[in-house]
Design a protein around this motif. Structure first.
Motif, PDB file in Angstrom:
ATOM      1  N   VAL A   1       6.165  18.518 -38.154  1.00 37.29           N
ATOM      2  CA  VAL A   1       7.828  18.173 -38.146  1.00 37.29           C
ATOM      3  C   VAL A   1       8.305  19.480 -37.862  1.00 37.29           C
ATOM      4  O   VAL A   1       7.990  20.625 -38.451  1.00 37.29           O
ATOM      5  CB  VAL A   1       8.169  17.776 -39.573  1.00 37.29           C
ATOM      6  N   TRP A   2       9.614  19.634 -37.169  1.00 37.58           N
ATOM      7  CA  TRP A   2      10.137  20.971 -36.751  1.00 37.58           C
ATOM      8  C   TRP A   2      11.514  20.490 -37.196  1.00 37.58           C
ATOM      9  O   TRP A   2      12.141  19.679 -36.785  1.00 37.58           O
ATOM     10  CB  TRP A   2       9.899  21.130 -35.271  1.00 37.58           C
ATOM     11  N   ALA A   3      11.806  21.668 -37.963  1.00 36.01           N
ATOM     12  CA  ALA A   3      13.320  21.488 -38.361  1.00 36.01           C
ATOM     13  C   ALA A   3      14.037  22.900 -37.744  1.00 36.01           C
ATOM     14  O   ALA A   3      13.837  23.668 -38.456  1.00 36.01           O
ATOM     15  CB  ALA A   3      13.306  21.479 -40.041  1.00 36.01           C
ATOM     16  N   ALA A   4      15.022  22.766 -37.037  1.00 35.92           N
ATOM     17  CA  ALA A   4      15.804  23.790 -36.460  1.00 35.92           C
ATOM     18  C   ALA A   4      17.061  23.673 -36.834  1.00 35.92           C
ATOM     19  O   ALA A   4      17.638  22.690 -37.061  1.00 35.92           O
ATOM     20  CB  ALA A   4      15.431  23.934 -34.779  1.00 35.92           C
ATOM     21  N   PHE A   5      17.733  25.001 -37.066  1.00 37.64           N
ATOM     22  CA  PHE A   5      19.024  24.837 -37.642  1.00 37.64           C
ATOM     23  C   PHE A   5      20.085  26.139 -37.164  1.00 37.64           C
ATOM     24  O   PHE A   5      19.461  27.270 -36.481  1.00 37.64           O
ATOM     25  CB  PHE A   5      19.109  24.913 -39.047  1.00 37.64           C
ATOM     26  N   ASP A   6      21.293  25.985 -37.025  1.00 38.57           N
ATOM     27  CA  ASP A   6      22.180  26.579 -36.574  1.00 38.57           C
ATOM     28  C   ASP A   6      23.113  27.107 -37.635  1.00 38.57           C
ATOM     29  O   ASP A   6      23.562  26.289 -38.292  1.00 38.57           O
ATOM     30  CB  ASP A   6      22.928  26.430 -35.481  1.00 38.57           C
ATOM     31  N   GLY A   7      23.448  28.408 -37.943  1.00 36.62           N
ATOM     32  CA  GLY A   7      24.466  28.668 -38.997  1.00 36.62           C
ATOM     33  C   GLY A   7      23.781  29.847 -39.685  1.00 36.62           C
ATOM     34  O   GLY A   7      23.935  31.070 -39.192  1.00 36.62           O
ATOM     35  N   ALA A   8      23.159  29.695 -40.993  1.00 36.67           N
ATOM     36  CA  ALA A   8      22.474  30.854 -41.576  1.00 36.67           C
ATOM     37  C   ALA A   8      21.250  31.445 -40.537  1.00 36.67           C
ATOM     38  O   ALA A   8      20.963  30.811 -39.822  1.00 36.67           O
ATOM     39  CB  ALA A   8      21.961  30.384 -42.937  1.00 36.67           C
ATOM     40  N   GLY A   9      21.016  32.871 -40.748  1.00 33.77           N
ATOM     41  CA  GLY A   9      20.197  33.324 -39.732  1.00 33.77           C
ATOM     42  C   GLY A   9      18.787  33.211 -40.359  1.00 33.77           C
ATOM     43  O   GLY A   9      18.077  32.302 -40.410  1.00 33.77           O
ATOM     44  N   HIS A  10      18.259  34.333 -40.949  1.00 33.26           N
ATOM     45  CA  HIS A  10      16.661  34.377 -41.579  1.00 33.26           C
ATOM     46  C   HIS A  10      16.812  34.003 -42.988  1.00 33.26           C
ATOM     47  O   HIS A  10      17.299  34.682 -44.125  1.00 33.26           O
ATOM     48  CB  HIS A  10      16.287  35.930 -41.364  1.00 33.26           C
ATOM     49  N   ASP A  11      16.920  32.782 -43.381  1.00 32.18           N
ATOM     50  CA  ASP A  11      17.162  32.140 -44.443  1.00 32.18           C
ATOM     51  C   ASP A  11      16.500  30.956 -44.854  1.00 32.18           C
ATOM     52  O   ASP A  11      16.201  29.892 -44.001  1.00 32.18           O
ATOM     53  CB  ASP A  11      18.636  31.948 -44.443  1.00 32.18           C
ATOM     54  N   PRO A  12      16.044  30.647 -46.156  1.00 30.45           N
ATOM     55  CA  PRO A  12      15.388  29.398 -46.299  1.00 30.45           C
ATOM     56  C   PRO A  12      16.314  28.170 -46.750  1.00 30.45           C
ATOM     57  O   PRO A  12      15.831  27.107 -46.858  1.00 30.45           O
ATOM     58  CB  PRO A  12      14.287  29.668 -47.459  1.00 30.45           C
ATOM     59  N   GLY A  13      17.513  28.584 -47.033  1.00 26.45           N
ATOM     60  CA  GLY A  13      18.510  27.485 -47.414  1.00 26.45           C
ATOM     61  C   GLY A  13      19.814  27.346 -46.760  1.00 26.45           C
ATOM     62  O   GLY A  13      20.681  27.579 -47.477  1.00 26.45           O
ATOM     63  N   PRO A  14      20.075  27.157 -45.457  1.00 28.04           N
ATOM     64  CA  PRO A  14      20.810  26.870 -44.679  1.00 28.04           C
ATOM     65  C   PRO A  14      21.758  25.775 -45.126  1.00 28.04           C
ATOM     66  O   PRO A  14      21.393  24.805 -45.632  1.00 28.04           O
ATOM     67  CB  PRO A  14      20.345  26.886 -43.422  1.00 28.04           C
ATOM     68  N   ILE A  15      23.123  25.903 -45.129  1.00 28.65           N
ATOM     69  CA  ILE A  15      24.090  24.706 -45.266  1.00 28.65           C
ATOM     70  C   ILE A  15      24.611  24.307 -44.049  1.00 28.65           C
ATOM     71  O   ILE A  15      25.260  25.143 -43.381  1.00 28.65           O
ATOM     72  CB  ILE A  15      24.915  24.822 -46.313  1.00 28.65           C
ATOM     73  N   ASP A  16      24.792  23.295 -43.735  1.00 28.16           N
ATOM     74  CA  ASP A  16      25.427  22.643 -42.584  1.00 28.16           C
ATOM     75  C   ASP A  16      26.909  23.135 -42.652  1.00 28.16           C
ATOM     76  O   ASP A  16      27.453  22.960 -43.880  1.00 28.16           O
ATOM     77  CB  ASP A  16      25.451  21.208 -42.393  1.00 28.16           C
ATOM     78  N   GLY A  17      27.553  23.387 -41.418  1.00 27.61           N
ATOM     79  CA  GLY A  17      28.897  23.371 -41.534  1.00 27.61           C
ATOM     80  C   GLY A  17      29.566  24.944 -41.882  1.00 27.61           C
ATOM     81  O   GLY A  17      30.729  25.346 -41.869  1.00 27.61           O
ATOM     82  N   CYS A  18      28.618  25.927 -41.903  1.00 26.79           N
ATOM     83  CA  CYS A  18      29.107  27.273 -42.383  1.00 26.79           C
ATOM     84  C   CYS A  18      27.884  28.111 -42.017  1.00 26.79           C
ATOM     85  O   CYS A  18      26.743  27.690 -41.605  1.00 26.79           O
ATOM     86  CB  CYS A  18      29.304  27.368 -43.725  1.00 26.79           C
ATOM     87  N   THR A  19      27.918  29.507 -41.922  1.00 28.46           N
ATOM     88  CA  THR A  19      26.810  30.432 -42.094  1.00 28.46           C
ATOM     89  C   THR A  19      26.521  30.758 -43.183  1.00 28.46           C
ATOM     90  O   THR A  19      25.687  31.893 -43.524  1.00 28.46           O
ATOM     91  CB  THR A  19      27.423  31.565 -41.128  1.00 28.46           C
ATOM     92  N   CYS A  20      26.775  30.117 -44.343  1.00 32.03           N
ATOM     93  CA  CYS A  20      26.161  30.511 -45.604  1.00 32.03           C
ATOM     94  C   CYS A  20      24.991  29.618 -46.028  1.00 32.03           C
ATOM     95  O   CYS A  20      24.294  29.018 -45.270  1.00 32.03           O
ATOM     96  CB  CYS A  20      27.537  29.939 -46.566  1.00 32.03           C
ATOM     97  N   ASP A  21      24.491  29.967 -47.201  1.00 30.27           N
ATOM     98  CA  ASP A  21      23.372  29.401 -47.648  1.00 30.27           C
ATOM     99  C   ASP A  21      23.500  29.146 -49.240  1.00 30.27           C
ATOM    100  O   ASP A  21      24.424  29.554 -50.067  1.00 30.27           O
ATOM    101  CB  ASP A  21      22.210  30.351 -47.551  1.00 30.27           C
ATOM    102  N   GLY A  22      22.685  28.321 -49.834  1.00 28.81           N
ATOM    103  CA  GLY A  22      22.701  27.908 -51.374  1.00 28.81           C
ATOM    104  C   GLY A  22      21.732  26.888 -51.387  1.00 28.81           C
ATOM    105  O   GLY A  22      21.177  26.284 -50.715  1.00 28.81           O
ATOM    106  N   TRP A  23      21.750  26.555 -52.884  1.00 25.75           N
ATOM    107  CA  TRP A  23      20.576  25.611 -53.328  1.00 25.75           C
ATOM    108  C   TRP A  23      21.134  24.201 -52.838  1.00 25.75           C
ATOM    109  O   TRP A  23      20.204  23.154 -52.909  1.00 25.75           O
ATOM    110  CB  TRP A  23      20.466  25.614 -54.810  1.00 25.75           C
TER     111      TRP A  23
END
Length: 437
Positions: free
Chosen positions: A263-285
């Protein structure tokens, strides 16, 4: 989780140095042979920090045993590896997000699903995972042995996850311990801790950001493709979100061997990060990654049929001594004769590439030597010609690189006789047979 941002420069520096040098399910009922030696016994390990000797060093890890632990219930075992500059405590505690992000958010999901999981956060040397000489893989071997002996573990339900350098370590385990771990999840990883093996299938999930400026997404794609090949999946270029979309796309490859998805999960937004959140360049739990990884891991609940077992091994028996080729698990240990027993250290597989493998270790001509007397040792499989052997019709086993024969030194027949390379002479100490134990 803001601490990840402050580590980006450290991660980039470390990566450069390394590259130049070198619905959730519970564990459920399981078959008896999946229960570890610690089942049915009083636990000898408890939650907290533990120290263990490994490769001559004191190493440590943090353990989280579920509340109301039941020593008759085999538990899923999940490793969480920290990033460069991070610590086992960062993974265990969840950092600034606390419990909700403990073990990349998996601990909260496991608790919600009924406390069916034991978690382990190992501590890297100098807060990294250089895996020099395979020492970090050996550290994992030693932890697994201790955990399975001291707690009730489902031996078919071992998993690894890690971010950045921890993702590199998880990838190294996928390569070297594909028959030990059921599945892995690599967050924003790269080949920094090595890949000894990488030819055996293992369920693999990769997660990576398009905007990753520390370990670019091309690194994650390369790791993924190792197991697209090993798992027999149909090659493809899976869809990835558009730059600026602030979304993610999860793709399951088709054509993979049963029980071994990629399985491959690619995301746009946060950069080098294990916790990206859709809709922003932020992260969190609140990220989507923890739920996707938990879903990926828990699909392998032991109520599901396990994948086919690896081919049964053969004993290599000396015609003169009637003793078996036997090895230790430590790289560099010379192979020797031993009384034949049905144990893993004496079981070998000859592949189509003429590679004689014991687990994920191979017979190896020490130092790539080609002279008489070169020691035959055990080493992590790497596919090089000094690890390739031809089983000949006349009963000899010859090294592909050297053309010399596997030889019991001094025509010895006693247990403990060392094995070496020697000019082929047809004598009885160079005669071998493959036997099913």
């Amino acid at each position: 989780m803001s601490k990840f941002k402050s580590l980006l420069g450290i991660v980039a520096l470390a990566a450069g140095l390394i590259l130049t040098t070198g619905g959730a399910a519970q564990a459920g009922d399981v078959h008896a042979n999946a229960a570890s030696a610690g089942c049915g016994k009083a636990p000898t390990l408890a939650s907290g920090t533990h120290t263990i000797q490994s490769s001559g060093q004191n190493r440590s890890y943090i353990l989280r045993v579920p509340a109301n632990y039941d020593n008759n219930h085999p538990y899923r075992l999940v490793f969480g590896f920290h990033w460069v500059g991070g610590t086992a405590n960062d993974v265990d505690s969840g950092g600034t997000d606390g419990y909700n992000w403990s073990y990349y958010g998996l601990r909260r999901l496991a608790d919600n699903a009924g406390n069916g999981t034991i978690f382990v956060a190992p501590q890297g040397i100098n807060n990294g995972w250089g895996n020099s000489g395979g020492q970090d893989v050996t550290f994992v071997d030693d932890m697994v042995r201790q955990l399975e002996g001291g707690l009730c573990v489902d031996t078919t339900q071992l998993f690894s996850s890690g971010f950045s350098y921890g993702g590199a370590m998880t990838y190294a385990l996928a390569c070297a311990r594909a028959t030990v771990f059921r599945a892995v999840a690599v967050y924003s990883g790269a080949n920094l801790s090595g890949c000894s093996g990488g030819n055996q299938p293992i369920a693999y999930m990769g997660l990576h950001g398009l905007r990753d400026n520390v370990l670019p997404i091309s690194n994650g794609r390369a790791l993924r493709d190792t197991f697209v090949r090993a798992n027999g999946c149909t090659p493809q270029n899976p869809p990835e979100p558009a730059q600026g979309s602030l979304t993610h796309i999860v793709t399951a490859y088709s054509g993979c061997k049963a029980g071994y998805p990629v399985v491959w999960a690619a995301f746009d937004g946060a950069g080098h990060d294990p916790g990206p959140i859709d809709g922003c360049t932020c992260d969190g739990w609140h990220t989507w990654t923890s739920g996707e990884v938990w879903k990926f891991f828990t699909q392998f609940d032991s109520n599901q049929p396990p994948p086919p077992p690896p081919p049964a091994g053969k004993q290599v028996v000396g015609s003169q001594s009637n003793r078996c080729v036997d090895v230790a698990s430590t790289n560099g240990t010379q192979a020797q004769l031993a009384d034949c027993a049905n144990q893993s250290s004496q079981l070998w597989t000859v592949t189509s590439g003429q590679l004689m493998a014991y687990g994920n270790k191979c017979l190896d001509a020490s130092g790539r030597g080609t002279a008489n007397g070169t020691q035959v040792i055990i080493w992590d499989c790497n596919g090089q010609t000094n690890q390739q052997w031809t089983v000949n019709a006349n009963g000899t086993i010859s090294g592909v690189q050297s053309g010399l024969c596997l030889d019991a030194a001094g025509q010895g027949t006693a247990a403990g006789t060392k094995l070496q390379l020697w000019s082929c002479n047809g004598q009885a100490n160079q005669q071998w047979s493959l036997r099913t134990p």
